[in-house]
Design an enzyme around this catalytic site. Structure first.
Site, PDB file in Angstrom:
ATOM      1  N   HIS A  88     -70.956 -48.976  -2.736  1.00  0.00           N
ATOM      2  CA  HIS A  88     -70.623 -49.115  -1.317  1.00  0.00           C
ATOM      3  C   HIS A  88     -71.907 -49.336  -0.523  1.00  0.00           C
ATOM      4  CE1 HIS A  88     -68.141 -48.748   2.223  1.00  0.00           C
ATOM      5  NE2 HIS A  88     -69.091 -48.005   2.754  1.00  0.00           N
TER       6      HIS A  88
ATOM      7  N   ASN B 259     -67.932 -47.492  -8.200  1.00  0.00           N
ATOM      8  CA  ASN B 259     -67.990 -48.478  -7.124  1.00  0.00           C
ATOM      9  C   ASN B 259     -69.339 -48.397  -6.424  1.00  0.00           C
ATOM     10  OD1 ASN B 259     -66.838 -50.429  -5.241  1.00  0.00           O
ATOM     11  ND2 ASN B 259     -66.784 -48.755  -3.759  1.00  0.00           N
TER      12      ASN B 259
ATOM     13  N   GLY C 152     -70.672 -62.533  -6.246  1.00  0.00           N
ATOM     14  CA  GLY C 152     -71.069 -61.985  -7.532  1.00  0.00           C
ATOM     15  C   GLY C 152     -72.554 -61.831  -7.772  1.00  0.00           C
TER      16      GLY C 152
ATOM     17  N   ASN D  23     -74.376 -59.156  -7.319  1.00  0.00           N
ATOM     18  CA  ASN D  23     -74.595 -57.890  -8.028  1.00  0.00           C
ATOM     19  C   ASN D  23     -74.116 -57.979  -9.471  1.00  0.00           C
ATOM     20  OD1 ASN D  23     -75.919 -55.784  -6.484  1.00  0.00           O
ATOM     21  ND2 ASN D  23     -74.262 -56.089  -5.017  1.00  0.00           N
TER      22      ASN D  23
END
Length: 188
Positions: A100, A98, A8, A10
């Site tokens: 990536h 999202n 976690g 980010n």
């Protein structure tokens, strides 16, 4: 709203960014792993931390109903490894994004996350890599690209070196891209 499966970092960076900005807030952090460090990070930052299982996401509609009740402006996947349900994607069209850790379309798809991506970059002797922030659809890493940032890969870089470069790009850009999506008129 943040979904994460791991440590976690980010999620923590995003929560802190918006706590400092007074523009928006992270209403909750959802994780599919009871022992995920992201839940403790959220709790320590006074953000609601929720754990769910596969049934709650895919079959019972428990997560779907929570999201409908909360009506998030954006759902952010930050290290969340399960494919997102079609019903949620339909209900929150173009509101699920999202992060990536590569320059899609390279190094995307099922199984391509974290160190798997960085090892593949080294094996293919890539000269650059980066991050991609994209809308989520029914397939891994195939949604419309919102933003990319790149960094050079030195021939001597290990997967761990690349991971550190990627983390720096994530910390710098991910909160700003979220802010731009939430407040487009203020950000050009």
């Amino acid at each position: 709203m943040i979904f994460a499966s791991g440590s976690g970092t980010n999620a923590e960076n995003i929560i802190k960014y918006f706590k400092d900005s007074d523009k928006a807030e992270v209403a909750a952090v959802f994780s599919n792993k009871r022992s995920a460090k992201v839940l403790k990070r959220a709790h320590d930052l006074d953000v609601k931390a929720l754990h769910f299982d596969r049934d709650a996401l895919y079959h019972s509609k428990e997560v779907f109903n929570l999201l409908k009740d909360m009506q998030p402006d954006l759902i952010v996947l930050a290290g969340f490894l399960w494919i997102f349900p079609k019903a949620i994607l339909h209900e929150f069209h173009n509101k699920v994004i999202n992060l990536h850790p590569a320059l899609l379309p390279k190094f995307g798809g099922k199984g391509m996350y974290g160190m798997n991506v960085h090892r593949a970059v080294v094996e293919k002797k890539e000269v650059e890599t980066g991050i991609t922030i994209h809308y989520v659809n029914e397939k891994y890493d195939e949604g419309e690209i919102i933003f990319q940032a790149s960094t050079p890969v030195d021939p001597s870089d290990s997967a761990e070196d690349i991971a550190e470069k990627i983390h720096q790009l994530e910390y710098e850009h991910f909160p700003k891209v979220i802010e731009n999506l939430l407040f487009p008129s203020e950000n050009g």
